[in-house]
Design a protein around this motif. Structure first.
Motif, PDB file in Angstrom:
ATOM      1  N   LEU A   2       0.835  -1.203   0.000  1.00 47.56           N
ATOM      2  CA  LEU A   2       0.000   0.000   0.000  1.00 47.56           C
ATOM      3  C   LEU A   2       0.871   1.255   0.000  1.00 47.56           C
ATOM      4  O   LEU A   2       0.571   2.234  -0.693  1.00 47.56           O
ATOM      5  CB  LEU A   2      -0.945   0.001   1.201  1.00 47.56           C
ATOM      6  CG  LEU A   2      -2.111  -0.978   1.111  1.00 47.56           C
ATOM      7  CD1 LEU A   2      -2.806  -1.128   2.463  1.00 47.56           C
ATOM      8  CD2 LEU A   2      -3.127  -0.544   0.053  1.00 47.56           C
ATOM      9  N   GLN A   3       1.971   1.227   0.744  1.00 40.64           N
ATOM     10  CA  GLN A   3       2.906   2.352   0.720  1.00 40.64           C
ATOM     11  C   GLN A   3       3.522   2.511  -0.670  1.00 40.64           C
ATOM     12  O   GLN A   3       3.698   3.642  -1.154  1.00 40.64           O
ATOM     13  CB  GLN A   3       3.999   2.142   1.775  1.00 40.64           C
ATOM     14  CG  GLN A   3       3.495   2.245   3.198  1.00 40.64           C
ATOM     15  CD  GLN A   3       4.557   1.890   4.221  1.00 40.64           C
ATOM     16  OE1 GLN A   3       5.260   0.877   4.078  1.00 40.64           O
ATOM     17  NE2 GLN A   3       4.693   2.701   5.258  1.00 40.64           N
ATOM     18  N   LEU A  62      -7.902  -1.007   6.154  1.00 38.51           N
ATOM     19  CA  LEU A  62      -8.164   0.423   6.005  1.00 38.51           C
ATOM     20  C   LEU A  62      -7.169   1.251   6.809  1.00 38.51           C
ATOM     21  O   LEU A  62      -6.695   2.298   6.356  1.00 38.51           O
ATOM     22  CB  LEU A  62      -9.599   0.736   6.417  1.00 38.51           C
ATOM     23  CG  LEU A  62     -10.682   0.081   5.545  1.00 38.51           C
ATOM     24  CD1 LEU A  62     -12.059   0.266   6.168  1.00 38.51           C
ATOM     25  CD2 LEU A  62     -10.653   0.620   4.122  1.00 38.51           C
ATOM     26  N   ASP A  63      -6.833   0.792   8.020  1.00 41.12           N
ATOM     27  CA  ASP A  63      -5.846   1.501   8.828  1.00 41.12           C
ATOM     28  C   ASP A  63      -4.480   1.519   8.136  1.00 41.12           C
ATOM     29  O   ASP A  63      -3.702   2.459   8.298  1.00 41.12           O
ATOM     30  CB  ASP A  63      -5.702   0.850  10.205  1.00 41.12           C
ATOM     31  CG  ASP A  63      -6.890   1.118  11.118  1.00 41.12           C
ATOM     32  OD1 ASP A  63      -7.697   2.013  10.796  1.00 41.12           O
ATOM     33  OD2 ASP A  63      -7.008   0.423  12.147  1.00 41.12           O
ATOM     34  N   ALA A  64      -4.177   0.475   7.366  1.00 39.61           N
ATOM     35  CA  ALA A  64      -2.901   0.412   6.641  1.00 39.61           C
ATOM     36  C   ALA A  64      -2.871   1.333   5.434  1.00 39.61           C
ATOM     37  O   ALA A  64      -1.819   1.502   4.819  1.00 39.61           O
ATOM     38  CB  ALA A  64      -2.621  -1.019   6.203  1.00 39.61           C
ATOM     39  N   GLY A  65      -4.013   1.899   5.084  1.00 34.96           N
ATOM     40  CA  GLY A  65      -4.051   2.864   3.989  1.00 34.96           C
ATOM     41  C   GLY A  65      -4.848   2.447   2.778  1.00 34.96           C
ATOM     42  O   GLY A  65      -4.831   3.146   1.760  1.00 34.96           O
ATOM     43  N   ALA A  66      -5.556   1.325   2.849  1.00 30.94           N
ATOM     44  CA  ALA A  66      -6.381   0.921   1.710  1.00 30.94           C
ATOM     45  C   ALA A  66      -7.495   1.931   1.487  1.00 30.94           C
ATOM     46  O   ALA A  66      -8.080   2.459   2.441  1.00 30.94           O
ATOM     47  CB  ALA A  66      -6.969  -0.465   1.950  1.00 30.94           C
ATOM     48  N   GLY A  67      -7.805   2.162   0.210  1.00 26.17           N
ATOM     49  CA  GLY A  67      -8.904   3.052  -0.124  1.00 26.17           C
ATOM     50  C   GLY A  67     -10.253   2.371  -0.086  1.00 26.17           C
ATOM     51  O   GLY A  67     -11.285   3.009  -0.274  1.00 26.17           O
ATOM     52  N   GLY A  68     -10.242   1.069   0.158  1.00 23.19           N
ATOM     53  CA  GLY A  68     -11.491   0.320   0.243  1.00 23.19           C
ATOM     54  C   GLY A  68     -11.186  -1.156   0.258  1.00 23.19           C
ATOM     55  O   GLY A  68     -10.026  -1.579   0.140  1.00 23.19           O
ATOM     56  N   SER A  75      -5.186   5.520  15.080  1.00 27.54           N
ATOM     57  CA  SER A  75      -4.292   6.227  14.173  1.00 27.54           C
ATOM     58  C   SER A  75      -4.096   5.384  12.915  1.00 27.54           C
ATOM     59  O   SER A  75      -3.839   4.181  12.991  1.00 27.54           O
ATOM     60  CB  SER A  75      -2.943   6.465  14.858  1.00 27.54           C
ATOM     61  OG  SER A  75      -2.053   7.107  13.979  1.00 27.54           O
ATOM     62  N   ASN A  76      -4.255   6.003  11.754  1.00 27.76           N
ATOM     63  CA  ASN A  76      -4.157   5.235  10.512  1.00 27.76           C
ATOM     64  C   ASN A  76      -3.335   5.992   9.483  1.00 27.76           C
ATOM     65  O   ASN A  76      -3.174   7.203   9.564  1.00 27.76           O
ATOM     66  CB  ASN A  76      -5.551   4.893   9.969  1.00 27.76           C
ATOM     67  CG  ASN A  76      -6.384   6.120   9.697  1.00 27.76           C
ATOM     68  OD1 ASN A  76      -6.149   6.842   8.732  1.00 27.76           O
ATOM     69  ND2 ASN A  76      -7.359   6.391  10.564  1.00 27.76           N
ATOM     70  N   ARG A  77      -2.813   5.249   8.506  1.00 26.79           N
ATOM     71  CA  ARG A  77      -1.921   5.832   7.513  1.00 26.79           C
ATOM     72  C   ARG A  77      -2.579   6.905   6.674  1.00 26.79           C
ATOM     73  O   ARG A  77      -1.934   7.874   6.268  1.00 26.79           O
ATOM     74  CB  ARG A  77      -1.385   4.749   6.575  1.00 26.79           C
ATOM     75  CG  ARG A  77      -0.205   3.976   7.091  1.00 26.79           C
ATOM     76  CD  ARG A  77       0.496   3.254   5.941  1.00 26.79           C
ATOM     77  NE  ARG A  77       0.980   4.197   4.957  1.00 26.79           N
ATOM     78  CZ  ARG A  77       0.548   4.283   3.695  1.00 26.79           C
ATOM     79  NH1 ARG A  77      -0.399   3.477   3.253  1.00 26.79           N
ATOM     80  NH2 ARG A  77       1.050   5.162   2.874  1.00 26.79           N
ATOM     81  N   SER A  78      -3.837   6.725   6.368  1.00 24.86           N
ATOM     82  CA  SER A  78      -4.491   7.652   5.452  1.00 24.86           C
ATOM     83  C   SER A  78      -4.631   9.045   6.046  1.00 24.86           C
ATOM     84  O   SER A  78      -4.641  10.035   5.308  1.00 24.86           O
ATOM     85  CB  SER A  78      -5.881   7.126   5.070  1.00 24.86           C
ATOM     86  OG  SER A  78      -6.764   7.227   6.167  1.00 24.86           O
ATOM     87  N   GLY A  79      -4.742   9.126   7.360  1.00 28.58           N
ATOM     88  CA  GLY A  79      -4.956  10.416   7.994  1.00 28.58           C
ATOM     89  C   GLY A  79      -6.353  10.965   7.793  1.00 28.58           C
ATOM     90  O   GLY A  79      -6.629  12.121   8.136  1.00 28.58           O
ATOM     91  N   LEU A  80      -7.251  10.149   7.226  1.00 34.19           N
ATOM     92  CA  LEU A  80      -8.611  10.612   6.985  1.00 34.19           C
ATOM     93  C   LEU A  80      -9.376  10.713   8.294  1.00 34.19           C
ATOM     94  O   LEU A  80      -9.274   9.849   9.163  1.00 34.19           O
ATOM     95  CB  LEU A  80      -9.347   9.652   6.050  1.00 34.19           C
ATOM     96  CG  LEU A  80      -8.839   9.518   4.624  1.00 34.19           C
ATOM     97  CD1 LEU A  80      -9.593   8.412   3.892  1.00 34.19           C
ATOM     98  CD2 LEU A  80      -8.978  10.832   3.880  1.00 34.19           C
TER      99      LEU A  80
END
Length: 252
Positions: free
Chosen positions: A61-62, A88-94, A125-130
């Motif tokens: 994902l990175q 999702l926490d790792a940054g997946a968009g879905g 806390s998640n990678r996306s920051g959303l």
């Protein structure tokens, strides 16, 4: 994943615009990054049948994010709030969720993706920051139709509030309609009828209709038929195919 890229993919998918992705089964972030540069709308990491552990999903994902453009999705291993939330926490968009048999299964998947008050995803806390509000808009959830039960309940599944799309798993769906092995030609008529049934149920419900395909030619055909989302092959399959083709040429 940036808020803009994830939200843009979500808008396209929900508007039933054409979305084309690539499938990745291998834990090789450098290769995944190269693929993500090619112009695909998304790269889906196979957390169910692929060869990626959680660190592999995170690294890939990175890599997808570093490439820019494509959005990283994950086919999770099971319809459960924990692997869905971790992806999702790792940054997946879905997420693409396997083995959805009923509308209740689909509703559970949606709830696992959405934060309260519309879902039950827990915050960390998640990678996306959303923010929770932005994530509820930007993260997509797609249910796989690949069993006899899922096929029989496809209209109810497609009507599930918050579900963004359905996705045909051809190998398992062909088994579900009586094939002796994946994509058994003896049940090609039954399989095609099932594919049409899923596609039309999604159209009536106004959600995305997705399907896995072995190559670009098949992807183009399925999109022309009315599917709105198509994934192409996988890195593992293509690696084997091209290596074999070069060997045959070299041997003359």
């Amino acid at each position: 994943m940036t808020t803009a890229s994830s939200a843009a993919l979500a808008r396209k998918l929900r508007a039933r615009e054409t979305v084309i992705g690539y499938w990745s089964a291998l834990d090789v972030p450098v290769a995944t990054e190269r693929i993500a540069r090619l112009g695909y709308d998304y790269v889906c990491l196979d957390g169910q049948h692929g060869y990626l552990g959680y660190s592999g999903l995170l690294g890939s994902l990175q890599a997808i994010d570093a490439a820019g453009g494509a959005v990283g999705l994950v086919r999770v291993e099971v319809n459960d709030i924990t692997p869905i939330g971790r992806a999702l926490d790792a940054g997946a968009g879905g997420v693409i969720v396997p083995l959805v048999d009923t509308a209740a299964d689909a509703a559970a998947a949606v709830a696992s993706v959405r934060y309260p008050p519309v879902g039950r995803r827990s915050f960390a806390s998640n990678r996306s920051g959303l923010s929770p509000a932005d994530a509820n808009v930007a993260n997509v959830v797609v249910a796989m139709i690949e069993t006899a039960s899922g096929l029989s309940e496809v209209d109810a599944i497609c009507a599930t509030p918050g579900l963004d799309g359905v996705y045909v798993g051809p190998s398992d769906l062909s088994l579900a309609v009586g094939g002796a092995f994946p994509l058994d030609p003896a049940v090609s008529s039954e399989f095609e009828a099932a594919v049409v049934r899923v596609r039309e149920a999604a159209r009536r419900a106004g959600i995305a209709a997705g399907i896995h395909t072995p190559n670009g030619t098949t992807a183009a055909r399925r999109l022309a038929e009315g599917f709105t989302v198509a994934s192409v092959a996988s890195d593992l399959a293509h690696l084997e195919q091209i290596a074999h083709a070069h060997l045959e040429v070299a041997r003359g």
